[in-house]
Design a protein around this motif. Structure first.
Motif, PDB file in Angstrom:
ATOM      1  N   UNK A 166     -49.831 -41.132 -80.965  1.00  0.00           N
ATOM      2  CA  UNK A 166     -48.524 -41.087 -80.317  1.00  0.00           C
ATOM      3  C   UNK A 166     -48.403 -42.196 -79.268  1.00  0.00           C
ATOM      4  N   UNK A 167     -49.502 -42.399 -78.516  1.00  0.00           N
ATOM      5  CA  UNK A 167     -49.469 -43.468 -77.498  1.00  0.00           C
ATOM      6  C   UNK A 167     -49.232 -44.827 -78.154  1.00  0.00           C
ATOM      7  N   UNK A 168     -49.794 -44.998 -79.353  1.00  0.00           N
ATOM      8  CA  UNK A 168     -49.685 -46.306 -80.012  1.00  0.00           C
ATOM      9  C   UNK A 168     -48.363 -46.486 -80.745  1.00  0.00           C
ATOM     10  N   UNK A 169     -47.820 -45.403 -81.291  1.00  0.00           N
ATOM     11  CA  UNK A 169     -46.710 -45.579 -82.239  1.00  0.00           C
ATOM     12  C   UNK A 169     -45.353 -45.052 -81.785  1.00  0.00           C
ATOM     13  N   UNK A 315     -68.766 -33.221 -81.512  1.00  0.00           N
ATOM     14  CA  UNK A 315     -67.897 -33.984 -82.420  1.00  0.00           C
ATOM     15  C   UNK A 315     -67.710 -35.413 -81.954  1.00  0.00           C
ATOM     16  N   UNK A 316     -67.781 -36.356 -82.898  1.00  0.00           N
ATOM     17  CA  UNK A 316     -67.468 -37.752 -82.565  1.00  0.00           C
ATOM     18  C   UNK A 316     -66.002 -38.021 -82.871  1.00  0.00           C
ATOM     19  N   UNK A 317     -65.344 -38.716 -81.955  1.00  0.00           N
ATOM     20  CA  UNK A 317     -64.032 -39.287 -82.259  1.00  0.00           C
ATOM     21  C   UNK A 317     -64.189 -40.800 -82.151  1.00  0.00           C
ATOM     22  N   UNK A 318     -63.968 -41.465 -83.291  1.00  0.00           N
ATOM     23  CA  UNK A 318     -64.217 -42.900 -83.351  1.00  0.00           C
ATOM     24  C   UNK A 318     -62.915 -43.666 -83.563  1.00  0.00           C
ATOM     25  N   UNK A 319     -62.806 -44.786 -82.873  1.00  0.00           N
ATOM     26  CA  UNK A 319     -61.611 -45.637 -82.972  1.00  0.00           C
ATOM     27  C   UNK A 319     -62.009 -46.965 -83.624  1.00  0.00           C
ATOM     28  N   UNK A 320     -61.218 -47.385 -84.620  1.00  0.00           N
ATOM     29  CA  UNK A 320     -61.510 -48.683 -85.255  1.00  0.00           C
ATOM     30  C   UNK A 320     -61.374 -49.791 -84.215  1.00  0.00           C
ATOM     31  N   UNK A 321     -60.333 -49.721 -83.402  1.00  0.00           N
ATOM     32  CA  UNK A 321     -60.168 -50.661 -82.294  1.00  0.00           C
ATOM     33  C   UNK A 321     -60.474 -49.876 -81.017  1.00  0.00           C
ATOM     34  N   UNK A 322     -61.698 -50.057 -80.533  1.00  0.00           N
ATOM     35  CA  UNK A 322     -62.171 -49.225 -79.436  1.00  0.00           C
ATOM     36  C   UNK A 322     -61.264 -49.214 -78.216  1.00  0.00           C
ATOM     37  N   UNK A 323     -60.609 -50.340 -77.939  1.00  0.00           N
ATOM     38  CA  UNK A 323     -59.796 -50.410 -76.710  1.00  0.00           C
ATOM     39  C   UNK A 323     -58.664 -49.390 -76.732  1.00  0.00           C
ATOM     40  N   UNK A 324     -58.236 -49.007 -77.941  1.00  0.00           N
ATOM     41  CA  UNK A 324     -57.157 -48.016 -78.066  1.00  0.00           C
ATOM     42  C   UNK A 324     -57.538 -46.669 -77.436  1.00  0.00           C
ATOM     43  N   UNK A 325     -58.826 -46.404 -77.395  1.00  0.00           N
ATOM     44  CA  UNK A 325     -59.255 -45.083 -76.918  1.00  0.00           C
ATOM     45  C   UNK A 325     -58.994 -44.906 -75.421  1.00  0.00           C
ATOM     46  N   UNK A 326     -58.702 -46.022 -74.743  1.00  0.00           N
ATOM     47  CA  UNK A 326     -58.427 -45.922 -73.299  1.00  0.00           C
ATOM     48  C   UNK A 326     -56.939 -45.742 -73.013  1.00  0.00           C
ATOM     49  N   UNK A 327     -56.117 -45.790 -74.088  1.00  0.00           N
ATOM     50  CA  UNK A 327     -54.665 -45.679 -73.886  1.00  0.00           C
ATOM     51  C   UNK A 327     -54.182 -44.232 -73.948  1.00  0.00           C
ATOM     52  N   UNK A 328     -55.059 -43.329 -74.383  1.00  0.00           N
ATOM     53  CA  UNK A 328     -54.609 -41.949 -74.617  1.00  0.00           C
ATOM     54  C   UNK A 328     -54.259 -41.237 -73.316  1.00  0.00           C
ATOM     55  N   UNK A 329     -55.158 -41.285 -72.389  1.00  0.00           N
ATOM     56  CA  UNK A 329     -54.926 -40.640 -71.089  1.00  0.00           C
ATOM     57  C   UNK A 329     -54.942 -41.743 -70.035  1.00  0.00           C
TER      58      UNK A 329
END
Ligand SMILES: Cc1ncc(COP(=O)(O)O)c(C=O)c1O
Length: 477
Positions: A166-169, A315-329
């Motif tokens: 949602x943050x990305x799209x 559980x692992x949550x993996x991001x193809x583009x790791x930097x995206x994982x900092x945009x969630x919160x």
């Protein structure tokens, strides 16, 4: 009145000598338990009691609180009153049979309690988390741009992934401005209910969950995607993500992930793969073909506590583009870290729902460190191989029916040696009787409105003779 000396009770609770003495006894107890549990001839899988009876036992036990000091009896009772996953007749839910080293890692973790939201409160733990998730990303076939973290379960990880989507799209910055548009996700009708729940938590409502029908192998019918997408657009909804199953909960079916990835590229959708159960094939050269295309996903959820020998939840949550994982919160927490969005992998709380969390990484790391990186592959291969041999046994039995050839280690079958109109009711009774007898554990499910028995091969010690024995007991029932 203030008290200037510590109470005896508190001193006792933290006394290293007490801990040492009980700890040694407990390890012996657990090792004996393991040995017995692995010997199905001499050990029940579960000593089933009705809930009220079980509650009474523990209410009575609680009356002894504080009277016996550190007591081994209490731990013995817990073992006796629990289902034994190390028993080879445990072929029930998708919960791993933990490698015993996890119990040792658990002790270390529970003494340290290095909750890892912020680096200093989990130096080793944060670094281990990085090592373990990097290794997992590499097995999936992600490049070095990938990055991930460990969180408390597939349900939370799927929710976090959809928040990232949602943050990305979403058309505007949802975190600060909210959203008025009718956002939607596209998902297999066979997806785990937590995906539906996540979408509702995100405010999408029933209309925002576009369920795509599946084929006879319970895979998304990819030829229908475009029609459903266009219909949503025409109705003023904005699909932001497509979720693929690797594999599905009911039957373990793997969606055609490459076709889903193509569709996402064509429509700029976030591609999320729920590999909570079957994403573990990434570790297996033999079975990774089932999840071909998984490396094209923007995010992947993978439960270590399902096929990877780790106790729940992990559980692992993996991001193809790791930097995206900092945009969630995007939050400031002055007492933990200073900047909001900077990509500091070592402050795991920046990317996870949890603030304080368990030292989850230590368990996965301990298994790999003690038994070698190939151990996960051995386990996945064994479970999938054994599921195929069980399917073969079922196919050859004239009085049993298999719902679908298993791709994963999940089998749905039913006893058919009775009149057709009794199949539903009798198979339900069979499963209940099995639990009461306590020598086997399987579950049940409903597929296309009919009841099936469901077995998930989770224990590497389960083999053909155990399957034959299960069928024999079912016939007797
Ligand atoms: C495909 C799938 N996704 C998500 C989940 C939920 O995972 P958890 O139980 O770790 O929250 C499950 C649980 O069985 C599952 O099978």
């Amino acid at each position: 009145m203030t008290q200037d000396t510590i109470t005896d009770r508190l001193s006792e609770a933290y006394n290293p000598a007490n801990f040492r003495a009980l700890g040694h006894q407990l390890i012996d107890l657990l090792a004996d338990h393991l040995k017995k549990a692995q010997d199905p001839e001499n050990q029940q899988l579960i000593n089933y009691r009705e809930p009220e009876e079980e509650l009474k036992f523990w209410q009575n036990d609680f009356t002894k609180a504080g009277q016996e000091g550190a007591s081994l009896t209490f731990f013995e009772d817990i073992l006796e009153h629990s289902i034994h996953l190390h028993h080879p007749h445990y072929i029930g839910h998708q919960v791993s049979v933990p490698a015993p080293v996890n119990a040792l890692a658990g002790m270390v973790s529970d003494i340290l309690s290095n909750g890892t939201g912020v680096y200093e409160m989990g130096m080793a733990s944060n670094a281990l988390e990085r090592v373990v998730t990097d290794f997992t990303a590499q097995q999936i076939g992600y490049t070095t741009t990938a990055s991930g973290f460990i969180t408390s379960g597939g349900t939370l990880a799927n929710l976090t992934a959809l928040l990232a989507a949602r943050a990305a799209k979403a058309p505007q910055q949802v975190w600060t401005k909210g959203h008025e548009e009718k956002l939607a996700i596209m998902v297999s009708e066979e997806a785990h209910y937590c995906v539906d729940r996540a979408a509702r938590i995100l405010g999408m409502g029933s209309e925002g969950i576009i369920k795509i029908p599946v084929d006879e192998q319970f895979k998304i019918r990819t030829e229908l995607l475009e029609g459903y997408y266009q219909e949503a657009i025409a109705e003023g909804r904005i699909p932001i993500a497509l979720i693929g199953c690797a594999g599905s909960t009911a039957t373990g079916s793997y969606d055609n992930l490459n076709t889903l990835a193509d569709f996402c590229e064509q429509h700029q959708l976030w591609f999320h793969v729920d590999g909570a159960h079957g994403g573990a094939v990434a570790f297996s050269e033999k079975y990774k073909y089932l999840a071909a295309g998984m490396d094209r996903a923007d995010t992947i959820v993978l439960d270590y506590h399902k096929m990877l020998m780790t106790p729940a939840l992990n559980t692992a949550l993996l991001f193809k583009e790791g930097h995206r994982s900092y945009d969630t919160f995007i939050q400031r927490a002055q007492y933990l870290w200073e900047t909001e969005q900077s990509p500091e992998w070592y402050h795991s709380g920046k990317r996870t729902f949890e603030c304080t969390k368990l030292m989850l990484s230590i368990k996965v790391y301990a298994t790999l460190r003690c038994h070698g990186p190939g151990i996960f592959s051995d386990n996945v291969n064994r479970l999938y191989d054994q599921a195929r041999s069980f399917a073969q046994i079922l196919s050859e039995a004239p009085d049993f029916e298999l719902a679908v050839q298993p791709e994963a280690n999940i089998l749905n079958f039913r006893y058919t040696g009775i009149p057709r109109e009794e199949w539903d009711i009798k198979n339900g009774q069979i499963r209940q009787r099995l639990v009461e007898l306590g020598s086997f554990y399987i579950v049940q499910t409903v597929i296309n409105n009919e009841r099936w028995l469901r077995a998930t091969v989770m224990n590497p010690f389960t083999d053909g003779q155990h399957f034959q024995k299960l069928l024999a007991i079912i016939r007797t029932i």
